[in-house]
Design an enzyme around this catalytic site. Structure first.
Site, short mmCIF file in Angstrom:
data_model
loop_
_atom_site.label_atom_id
_atom_site.label_comp_id
_atom_site.label_asym_id
_atom_site.label_seq_id
_atom_site.Cartn_x
_atom_site.Cartn_y
_atom_site.Cartn_z
N LYS A 164 8.39 -8.71 7.76
CA LYS A 164 8.47 -9.18 6.38
C LYS A 164 9.79 -8.82 5.72
O LYS A 164 10.29 -9.58 4.89
CB LYS A 164 7.30 -8.64 5.56
CG LYS A 164 7.37 -7.18 5.26
CD LYS A 164 6.16 -6.76 4.48
CE LYS A 164 6.04 -5.25 4.45
NZ LYS A 164 7.23 -4.58 3.92
N THR A 165 10.36 -7.70 6.10
CA THR A 165 11.67 -7.36 5.53
C THR A 165 12.68 -8.43 5.89
O THR A 165 13.51 -8.83 5.08
CB THR A 165 12.13 -5.99 6.07
OG1 THR A 165 11.06 -5.07 5.95
CG2 THR A 165 13.31 -5.48 5.28
N ASP A 223 8.43 -6.88 -2.89
CA ASP A 223 7.96 -6.44 -1.58
C ASP A 223 6.74 -5.54 -1.76
O ASP A 223 6.55 -4.96 -2.83
CB ASP A 223 9.09 -5.67 -0.89
CG ASP A 223 8.80 -5.43 0.58
OD1 ASP A 223 7.87 -6.05 1.11
OD2 ASP A 223 9.51 -4.62 1.19
N GLU A 224 5.92 -5.40 -0.73
CA GLU A 224 4.73 -4.53 -0.79
C GLU A 224 3.88 -4.86 -2.01
O GLU A 224 3.42 -3.97 -2.74
CB GLU A 224 5.14 -3.05 -0.83
CG GLU A 224 6.01 -2.60 0.32
CD GLU A 224 5.25 -2.29 1.59
OE1 GLU A 224 4.06 -2.68 1.69
OE2 GLU A 224 5.85 -1.70 2.49
N GLN A 247 -2.91 -3.46 4.04
CA GLN A 247 -2.14 -2.22 3.99
C GLN A 247 -2.13 -1.60 2.59
O GLN A 247 -1.24 -0.83 2.26
CB GLN A 247 -0.72 -2.46 4.47
CG GLN A 247 -0.66 -2.79 5.95
CD GLN A 247 0.76 -2.93 6.45
OE1 GLN A 247 1.53 -1.98 6.46
NE2 GLN A 247 1.12 -4.13 6.86
N ARG A 295 1.88 1.40 13.23
CA ARG A 295 3.24 1.97 13.22
C ARG A 295 3.82 2.05 14.61
O ARG A 295 5.02 2.22 14.80
CB ARG A 295 3.25 3.39 12.61
CG ARG A 295 2.81 3.54 11.18
CD ARG A 295 3.50 2.60 10.24
NE ARG A 295 2.70 1.39 10.05
CZ ARG A 295 3.17 0.28 9.52
NH1 ARG A 295 4.42 0.18 9.15
NH2 ARG A 295 2.38 -0.78 9.38
#
Length: 749
Positions: free
Chosen positions: A43-44, A229-230, A260, A614
């Site tokens: 996504k970044t 973002d997030e 998340q 992760r």
DNA sequence: CAGTCATGAGTTTTT
DNA sequence: CTCATGACTG
């Protein structure tokens, strides 16, 4: 994964790896855009490419584009990637930053609109607590019955939801007090020319929503595109702010993953991302479900955990990566044995050539870290704890910063009260109380009371003299004009005798503190260099703002040769080749507080999902049979999350210590205790061993029933294998897989 | 006023 | 167990 195309501004920007319609929407869509980005789906990269395209292809001027992240680290990463895509000279003018840093910057410009002066300071948690404590004492509220933390929490909660004191209920005595304390709290902050973290957002939000102030209009026209973002972690205040900013054009791109969302307890509201399509009916939606990060086994394990979550945006994470090694689940005896296994795994990985920075150890709560640290240290493995006490939260660092903050903003009472007798200069609590009271009667800051109205404080001769000495010292420090922040800090250390006091103490502790103080000085120096390099002038106020908004995690990665160890929360947004996830036991992960019984199982599940995702190549999960925590030994069952992972993606192992202790000796712990539900007759078979004979008519062993085993915990009966006496059944235990068990070792659960 | 002992509470914490 | 806070004593 990381395209290294050296596109400069104006040139065409390379496209990310997506399918056609996704690419089209992500790169070029105008209006609201919701990107649901599964873990590891890059996504970044998506945000970065969108920004680059808006700049290069759509001619959006960089200073009219805002990209918001939640951490400084994420912001820095985005900047770095954009540097490569569109060049640093463009990136410099972009608005890239955390919610708080962005708001702080805007507030420096629009401070007057909310009645702050330009030099406002940001109060952190301990500053806030000091304020509340002072309020409680002033109003005679019993701190035992009503701890400051409770009020702070309530105030914090209210602010996240954009509620004023008068919006809060006032039925119970605590609620009534909360309103009162909240009001006083805001008043104190206003008087101190200070804000807390929530105020940063709220103030800017209020300006943005204002119909009467011209700053409102200005702010609403400021940005042509906003990216967040997030997004699953935004709270109501942040959402309202963002909506105000895009009111005129709805050019809002939000990226996030509801799976998340792990910060509900901090006010994050996962309903906001889930409801985005309702709020913006014209929104385009892109789902990124391909995971590029992890092996197949890791992705399928993660999916197994999250799939059982109740309400979630439906998506199927998948990967084309090879299956890789199975997720290794290791049963250990206790937390020491667990630590030994972790160390062994790390050693093994290092031997294979994995770098320390690509390995990580996770735990649910900080209390678990000590034993792990000891094991690492004993083996000579370098590690780095991420999170915990921030460098800038250390007492000695805060002391020096408090001096600097008073110099930058004399109205800050909390800071002044912190340093008035540090280092000890004979100004005791009684004296301080008198001054504070006199100041509050006169409606002035403590600083002004000390400097200008000392005679009105009614102090005894000796006390008055000492305070006057302190005032003189402050005055001379304030008179320092042409010094940079670092030099000013040095003068503070000198003039206050702070450095000398530490040196004179001559203990190991004081030496460590002295070291931290010099680290603070070098941090100031770094800042000055950085500011000059960026073509600006270093200012004390700018530095203070940075340290208020900086966290420990931001520095991660600067130390390359250490294995990072952190809570799962701190791990969000990071990835590692090898992850060691510890303490996967019921009541620890998922965590259950002994006091509160609020059921946050859903969030715990998402937290486990974050932990598992992760890992790039290898995931090792450990759990212990017994664990000493908070001074008592607890008997632990494997976490239910282990049972949610697909059997064929997982391999189970038992630590040498544990298997050793299970073998060859009498295992009294494994024998069942009589339960009331059991119609059973106890007989003695052999000396020292007790069996329970089952009534053959018992139905509690039929398939699907839950049974309990002292070691394996609660499991589900798969089938009855033999109806002998005692019967033998196959049981599936979470975290252990299928086991063939003699029924006398079981009891109904 | 400044040290020493007792008591109690104890998730997670981007900023 | 370990840290923070509060009462108590030189």
């Amino acid at each position: 994964m990381d395209s290294s195309s050296e596109g400069s501004f104006g040139r065409e920007v390379a496209e990310p790896m997506l399918n056609e319609p996704q690419t089209e929407a992500v790169l070029h869509a105008q209006g609201p855009l919701l990107v649901l980005a599964g873990a590891g789906s890059g996504k970044t990269r998506v945000i970065t490419y969108r920004v680059a395209n808006l700049l290069a292809e759509h001619g959006v001027p960089p200073y009219r584009l805002l990209a918001v992240t939640f951490t400084n680290k994420a912001a820095a990463e985005m900047r770095q990637r954009l540097d490569r895509l569109v060049g640093p000279e463009v990136v410099r003018d972009l608005w890239v930053g955390t919610f708080h840093a962005t708001c702080a910057r805007l507030l420096r410009r629009y401070h007057a609109a909310v009645g702050l002066s330009r030099d406002f300071v940001i109060y952190d948690d301990s500053d806030q607590k000091a304020v509340v404590t002072r309020i409680l004492r002033a109003s005679g509220i019993d701190e035992k019955q009503y701890p400051p933390k409770a009020f702070l929490h309530a105030i914090h909660q209210a602010k996240q939801d954009v509620l004023l004191p008068e919006d809060l209920p006032s039925r119970t005595p605590f609620e009534k007090l909360t309103r009162q304390v909240y009001e006083a709290f805001q008043e104190k902050l206003r008087a101190a020319n200070a804000v807390d973290f929530d105020d940063l957002i709220l103030h800017v939000m209020r300006i943005g929503e204002s119909r009467t102030r011209e700053e409102g209009e200005e702010l609403r026209r400021k940005f042509r595109h906003v990216l967040v973002d997030e997004f699953q972690d935004v709270n109501a205040a942040q959402y309202r702010l963002v909506r105000a900013l895009v009111e005129g054009h709805h050019n809002l791109c939000v990226v996030g993953d509801d799976d998340q969302s792990i910060y509900r307890w901090r006010g994050a509201d996962v309903r906001i991302i889930r409801g985005f399509r309702k709020d913006f009916a014209e929104a385009q939606v892109v789902k990124l479900e391909e995971n590029y990060r992890s092996t197949g086994n890791i992705v399928r394990s993660a999916l197994g955990v999250i799939r059982r979550s109740g309400e979630r945006e439906p998506k199927e994470l998948f990967t084309q990566n090879p299956n890789g090694a199975p997720v290794l689940v290791v049963a250990t005896r206790d937390e020491r044995d667990e630590a030994a296994c972790v160390v062994e795994q790390i050693r093994e990985a290092l031997r294979r050539g994995v770098e320390p920075k690509d390995i990580a150890v996770f735990y649910r709560i900080h209390a678990q870290s000590r034993v792990l640290e000891e094991a690492m240290r004993a083996e000579g493995l370098p590690y780095q704890i991420v999170g915990g006490t921030r460098f800038f939260d250390r007492a000695e660092v805060k002391d020096v910063l408090a001096y600097l903050r008073v110099l930058a903003n004399p109205s800050s009472d909390v800071d002044l009260l912190r340093i008035i007798n540090v280092p000890a200069r004979g100004i005791g609590a009684a004296t301080v109380d008198r001054i504070a009271e006199a100041a509050s009667r006169a409606g002035i800051s403590v600083h002004d009371a000390v400097l200008d109205r000392l005679d009105a404080c009614g102090l005894a001769g000796a006390a008055s003299k000492r305070v006057a000495g302190f005032a003189a010292m402050l005055r001379s420090l304030r008179a320092v004009q042409d010094a940079g922040p670092r030099e000013l800090a040095e003068r503070v250390l000198e003039a206050t005798g702070y450095a000398k006091a530490l040196k004179d103490e001559n203990t190991a502790e004081a030496d460590a503190r002295l070291e931290n103080v010099s680290e603070l000085l070098s941090s100031l120096e770094d800042y000055e260099d950085e500011a000059v390099a960026a073509g600006g002038t270093p200012t004390l106020q700018d530095y203070l703002e940075r340290v208020s908004l900086e966290s420990d995690a931001d520095k991660l990665g600067k130390e390359g040769a250490r294995v990072p160890m952190m809570t799962v929360h701190a791990a969000k947004g990071l990835e590692f080749t090898l992850v060691l996830l510890t303490g996967l036991e019921e009541d620890l992960f998922p965590y259950r507080s002994p006091s509160r019984e609020r059921d946050d199982l859903e969030e715990e599940r998402r937290l486990a999902y974050v932990a598992v995702t992760r890992a790039r190549e290898q995931l090792v999960i450990t759990h212990a049979s017994t664990r000493m925590i908070f001074g008592t030994t607890r008997y632990c069952q494997p976490s239910r999350f282990l049972g949610d992972m697909p059997e064929d993606a997982v391999e189970h192992a038992v630590s040498r210590t544990l298997s050793g202790s299970m073998e060859g000796r009498v295992r009294p712990a494994m024998f069942v205790r009589e339960t009331t539900r059991q119609v059973a007759r106890e007989t003695t078979r052999e000396a020292g061993e007790r069996y329970v004979e089952m009534d053959p008519d018992e139905t509690w062993l039929s398939a699907g029933r839950s049974v309990e085993h002292t070691r394996f915990g609660v499991g589900k009966v798969v089938r009855l294998e033999s109806a002998a006496t005692p019967p033998v059944v196959i049981v599936h235990f979470a975290g252990w897989g299928e086991k063939r068990i003699v029924a006398s070792f079981l009891k109904p659960a």
